[in-house]
Design an enzyme around this catalytic site. Sequence first.
Site, PDB file in Angstrom:
ATOM      1  N   MET A  17       0.873  -1.169   0.017  1.00 27.07           N
ATOM      2  CA  MET A  17       0.192   0.099   0.041  1.00 27.07           C
ATOM      3  C   MET A  17       0.667   1.101   0.010  1.00 27.07           C
ATOM      4  SD  MET A  17      -2.689   1.345   0.206  1.00 27.07           S
ATOM      5  CE  MET A  17      -3.511   3.177   0.421  1.00 27.07           C
ATOM      6  N   ASP A  71       8.118  -0.175  -4.432  1.00 27.79           N
ATOM      7  CA  ASP A  71       7.891   0.986  -3.514  1.00 27.79           C
ATOM      8  C   ASP A  71       8.128   0.645  -2.006  1.00 27.79           C
ATOM      9  OD1 ASP A  71       5.495  -0.742  -3.613  1.00 27.79           O
ATOM     10  OD2 ASP A  71       4.410   0.669  -2.567  1.00 27.79           O
ATOM     11  N   GLU A  72       8.206   1.479  -1.046  1.00 26.05           N
ATOM     12  CA  GLU A  72       8.171   1.235   0.185  1.00 26.05           C
ATOM     13  C   GLU A  72       9.045   0.390   0.608  1.00 26.05           C
ATOM     14  OE1 GLU A  72       3.844   3.167   1.199  1.00 26.05           O
ATOM     15  OE2 GLU A  72       3.751   1.116   0.717  1.00 26.05           O
ATOM     16  N   ALA A  73      10.282   0.191   0.208  1.00 28.85           N
ATOM     17  CA  ALA A  73      11.194  -0.994   0.396  1.00 28.85           C
ATOM     18  C   ALA A  73      11.981  -0.315   1.607  1.00 28.85           C
ATOM     19  CB  ALA A  73      11.914  -1.221  -0.851  1.00 28.85           C
TER      20      ALA A  73
END
Length: 533
Positions: free
Chosen positions: A1, A338-340
């Site tokens: 998300m 994303d959001e790693a």
Amino acid sequence: MRRPPGTTPRTTRLLAPLLLFVAAGALAAATTPAPAAEAPGPYGRLLPAPVSAQPGGSPYRITNTTRIRVDDSREARRIGEYLANILRPSTGYPLPVTSHGTGGIRLRLADGRFAAEGYRLDSDPRHVTISAGSPAGLFHGVQTLRQLLPAAVEKDSVQPGPWQIAGGTVEDAPRYAYRGAMLDVSRHFFTVDQVKRYIDQLALYKINKLHLHLSDDQGWRIALDSWPRLATYGGSTQVGGGPGGHYTKDDYKEIVRYAASRYLEVVPEIDMPGHTNAALASYAELNCDGVAPPLYTGTDVGFSSLCVPKEVTYEFVDDVVRELAALTPGRYLHIGGDEAHSTSHADYVTFMDRVQPIVARYGKTVIGWHQLTGANPAKGALVQYWGLDRTSAEEKARVAKAAQNGTGIILSPADRIYLDMKYTKETPLGLSWAGYVEVKRSYDWDPGSYLPGVPAQAVQGVEAPLWAETVSTSAHIDYMAFPRLAGVAELGWSPAATHDWEAYRLRLAAQGPRWEALGIGYYRSPQVPWPTA
């Protein structure tokens, strides 16, 4: 998300009664409706707005003797049967599909100056003709024809009519080639039939890409022969601890087939190197310490990562991409990115440098979330921008630089077209980390000039993601997607010159009865003068 870590929504179990409360109109009654305005004529109600629409002359009337005439191509006949299946239940007419006779509704594939996916519709008292240079264009023309008929044509039982199509001409083609919607089937699992229902809704507004978010921390949703526990174990739960689920290969093929019959291309996403807890829980060897974490049913982000130094990671990625690419006839494979937050920058760059060539090896074009621009986007790759108006100038500049160097951009700004954002603070579903997104805010921006420094020709189109932390039923999808999805479709299809909020809100209001006829429980925004009858 795509959201800051630690943001936790209310649970879905508490939302169902609230949604019924809203659907009953109690919340709507507490708001001030938009002022009434004169409704436009049939050609002025079309959505997305066409390139050109000229009303004129007497209408064509569908009767018991009307035929749907098609040329000898398989594609035209299939689209003719699709149209007939929409019109027969409500009109009660037989509407045979034939390649013989004169008059009636004619669907023709023709040589001519038709842009990709473009079409022309002509209506007069003798016949209605839709002409296009491609099957996709012909199909889009049929969607326009639907909107020229009364909304009751969408019902599944015989209605009184009459069934008149106003006289006039439409000439039309899309602004952007990529017009997408994303459905998150990982946070909550949606069945094949639920996905098909959404596909039909997307098709009405000429959306041509269905992005399926098939993996995340909470669930892995596609069965693969090489790593079977991904689906059987990694797909066994969802947000809140429900039973989850997954698609067999045959299920996935059926979704792809059905989408193709509506001229949508499926774009599968396997998010990596982060958002991978379901995979890590399924196979201990994918973890750097060799220990599998437990399954996860919460909503935090940024805590999981594939083990970049391990060679087994790339064997895993190769197997997953190989099997998924073989199931997917479309051009694209989305690799997330994303959001790693649990992957170091150096490891992230190394991972993307290893993974992007694997996607190319199996004949697919990479799409990644815009964090991919912090690595080295492959030649021809597309990045999907999900930032906000308030995103830092540095981050926007990095995306712009990639665009200037040839990377294509898909625009999905979260504070504009994330369909899971609440409309207002009273909205019982959704999240609000990107702000409240009412209908006007979702519509009133221009993709061609949204990101400073991004060349207009680099913008490939728009996509409306629907994340599913709080969305678990088709009724939830309806309420969060409509009416905002229609505006995203217009941003992707219609010429920039047609972009006008005051005109749009009237055309949008005219869609309300159609959604009601289709059984779509939409949000009655007070910004829109919905019909009262």
